[in-house]
Design a protein around this motif. Structure first.
Motif, short mmCIF file in Angstrom:
data_model
loop_
_atom_site.label_atom_id
_atom_site.label_comp_id
_atom_site.label_asym_id
_atom_site.label_seq_id
_atom_site.Cartn_x
_atom_site.Cartn_y
_atom_site.Cartn_z
N GLU A 3 -3.24 7.43 -5.21
CA GLU A 3 -4.20 7.85 -4.48
C GLU A 3 -5.50 6.90 -5.24
O GLU A 3 -6.47 7.02 -4.55
CB GLU A 3 -4.54 9.30 -4.70
N ASP A 4 -5.35 6.48 -6.39
CA ASP A 4 -6.11 5.49 -6.98
C ASP A 4 -6.13 3.95 -6.44
O ASP A 4 -6.82 3.19 -7.30
CB ASP A 4 -6.33 5.69 -8.40
N LEU A 5 -5.38 3.70 -5.95
CA LEU A 5 -5.03 2.28 -5.61
C LEU A 5 -5.85 1.68 -4.84
O LEU A 5 -6.95 2.41 -4.03
CB LEU A 5 -3.61 2.17 -4.75
N PRO A 6 -6.12 0.41 -5.09
CA PRO A 6 -6.98 -0.26 -3.99
C PRO A 6 -6.79 -0.24 -2.55
O PRO A 6 -5.62 -0.22 -2.39
CB PRO A 6 -7.05 -1.86 -4.60
N ASP A 7 -7.59 -0.45 -1.78
CA ASP A 7 -7.38 -0.59 -0.41
C ASP A 7 -7.08 -1.77 0.07
O ASP A 7 -7.71 -2.50 0.39
CB ASP A 7 -8.48 0.03 0.62
N TYR A 8 -5.69 -2.14 -0.24
CA TYR A 8 -5.18 -3.53 0.02
C TYR A 8 -5.56 -4.03 1.52
O TYR A 8 -5.99 -5.11 1.81
CB TYR A 8 -3.64 -3.94 -0.21
N VAL A 9 -5.20 -3.28 2.62
CA VAL A 9 -5.41 -3.49 3.85
C VAL A 9 -6.79 -3.41 4.35
O VAL A 9 -7.14 -4.53 4.75
CB VAL A 9 -4.52 -2.48 4.69
N GLY A 10 -7.32 -2.50 3.87
CA GLY A 10 -8.91 -2.44 4.15
C GLY A 10 -9.79 -3.75 3.45
O GLY A 10 -10.65 -4.35 4.41
N THR A 11 -9.09 -4.16 2.37
CA THR A 11 -9.85 -5.19 1.70
C THR A 11 -9.76 -6.42 2.56
O THR A 11 -10.40 -7.51 2.58
CB THR A 11 -9.25 -5.54 0.10
N GLN A 17 0.67 -1.25 -0.05
CA GLN A 17 -0.23 0.02 -0.07
C GLN A 17 1.05 1.36 -0.07
O GLN A 17 0.70 2.21 -0.76
CB GLN A 17 -1.00 -0.01 1.23
N ALA A 18 1.99 1.19 0.75
CA ALA A 18 2.89 2.45 0.65
C ALA A 18 3.74 2.69 -0.43
O ALA A 18 4.01 3.86 -0.63
CB ALA A 18 3.87 2.19 1.99
N MET A 19 4.06 1.41 -0.92
CA MET A 19 5.19 1.60 -2.21
C MET A 19 4.41 1.65 -3.74
O MET A 19 5.15 2.53 -4.44
CB MET A 19 5.87 0.45 -2.31
N ALA A 20 3.17 1.23 -3.68
CA ALA A 20 2.60 0.81 -5.12
C ALA A 20 2.31 2.23 -5.74
O ALA A 20 1.90 3.30 -5.11
CB ALA A 20 1.63 -0.07 -5.18
N GLY A 21 2.19 2.14 -7.12
CA GLY A 21 1.39 3.55 -7.79
C GLY A 21 2.48 3.99 -8.74
O GLY A 21 3.42 4.27 -8.37
N ASN A 22 1.84 4.37 -9.73
CA ASN A 22 2.68 4.89 -10.89
C ASN A 22 3.32 6.23 -10.28
O ASN A 22 2.83 7.22 -9.69
CB ASN A 22 1.65 5.67 -12.07
N ASN A 23 4.54 6.82 -10.59
CA ASN A 23 5.24 7.76 -9.83
C ASN A 23 5.56 8.80 -11.18
O ASN A 23 6.29 9.68 -11.09
CB ASN A 23 6.85 7.25 -9.54
#
Length: 358
Positions: free
Chosen positions: A263-271, A244-250
């Motif tokens: 900001e558009d990542l799935p909520d991995y932890v919440g899921t 959750q902390a590392m992922a996503g287009n930079n």
């Protein structure tokens, strides 16, 4: 060849003599009446390339060391390094990170191919013994912003090129459950530190995980289509938090352009926490790649251990089904063909194109 202008600046170094030298080398003859036209085309191209080289590149990720100071930077002592898994020690945290960040209070080790400014990076080799990066990798910046504390670099295999744990210039990395045995590779130190409880989490790098989900900017590269960084943890929930902390287009690594913005990542932890508890997996569906269960070289003891774990998941209520993925069978051939040729090209100093290079 087409260009957008025929005007060139005074002092442009492309002359008729330049053109004659080039055409002679190519064995091409140009009529004298056409030489000025060709010279103009080459001069315009020269200026276009000069302009291209002068444009600012991606922002260099030089950290604010007032906000995230590099503290206690030193080689590990023998007493704190019984597994040979630490390459370097430090304490780095973001003083402005939120107290409720997804990694708040967690300690993280970085594989020794991941740039952390001010802390020597060796890539498992003696060749880079004196190299100290001046930038933080994108994933480091994100870990710190999420409240994580980086406590050092984990040993990796020499140039990240071994599946065992004996090739690093610093010496062997021991398996924490069986000293004297392999801790695998090439992220051997990362695995050993996590499994041995020296850190809560680690970041490793490998050739094959999900392509581009975690930006590779600021990490030592073997071959861009193979290189990936990802979380190494003791639990699935910890894995989700670090991802959750590392992922996503930079916006820099062109391997990550297909990934969502952070900001558009799935909520991995919440899921995960919304689906189940560690002792009740009812409603959770899992897929096993059928072709992965009969790969050449599989130790039957490893396969038996794997199936025992699957049986436990089913006993806790999870639905576990086989999923066919025929291309998986060709993974070893694809990896071997690309990684060897690509890695050799990189080591010969022939840079890869695009922003994906590090």
């Amino acid at each position: 060849m087409s260009v957008f202008t025929l005007d060139t600046k005074p002092g442009n170094p492309v002359t008729i003599e330049t053109l004659d030298t080039v055409t002679e080398g190519l064995g091409v003859t140009i009529a004298d009446s056409e030489k000025e036209d060709y010279r103009t085309l080459l001069a315009v191209y020269h200026e276009a390339v000069e302009t291209l080289f002068s444009l600012p590149g991606p922002d260099v990720l030089v950290p604010d060391t007032t906000r995230s100071p590099r503290e206690d930077v030193c080689p590990p002592t023998a007493e704190e390094n019984p597994l040979g898994a630490w390459a370097y020690r430090c304490v780095v945290r973001d003083k402005q990170a939120p107290a409720d960040g997804v990694l708040a209070g967690r300690t993280i080790a970085l594989k020794d191919c991941i740039s952390l400014a001010g802390v020597p990076m060796q890539l498992g080799s003696s060749v880079y013994a004196d190299y100290v990066p001046r930038e933080d990798a994108t994933l480091v910046t994100r870990i710190l912003a999420a409240g994580g504390t980086v406590t050092g670099r984990a040993v990796c295999e020499n140039f990240c090129h071994s599946g065992t744990s004996h090739s690093a210039a610093s010496g062997v990395v021991h398996n924490p459950y069986a000293p004297g045995y392999s801790s695998s590779g090439n992220s051997s130190g990362s695995g050993a530190l996590v499994a041995g409880g020296a850190v809560d989490m680690a970041v490793g790098a490998d050739w094959g995980p999900t392509f581009g989900l975690v930006p590779y900017t600021g990490c030592g590269s073997n071959e861009p289509t193979n290189d990936h960084a990802g979380p190494m943890t003791r639990t699935v929930l910890d894995n989700a938090a670090l991802l959750q902390a590392m992922a996503g287009n930079n916006g820099v690594d062109d391997r990550s352009f297909g990934a969502p913005k952070p900001e558009d990542l799935p909520d991995y932890v919440g899921t995960l926490t919304g689906l189940a508890t560690p002792t009740d997996l009812r409603g959770v569906k899992m897929g096993l790649i059928q072709e992965s269960l009969d790969m050449p070289g599989f130790d039957p003891r490893v396969l038996a251990t794997f199936h025992a774990a699957v049986d436990k998941l089913r006993a806790l209520g999870a639905t576990v089904d086989l999923v066919s993925m025929p291309m998986h069978k060709h993974g070893a051939a694809i990896w071997t063909g690309i990684s060897k040729a690509g890695g050799a090209t990189n080591k010969l100093g022939i840079a890869f194109g695009g922003a994906a290079t590090s």
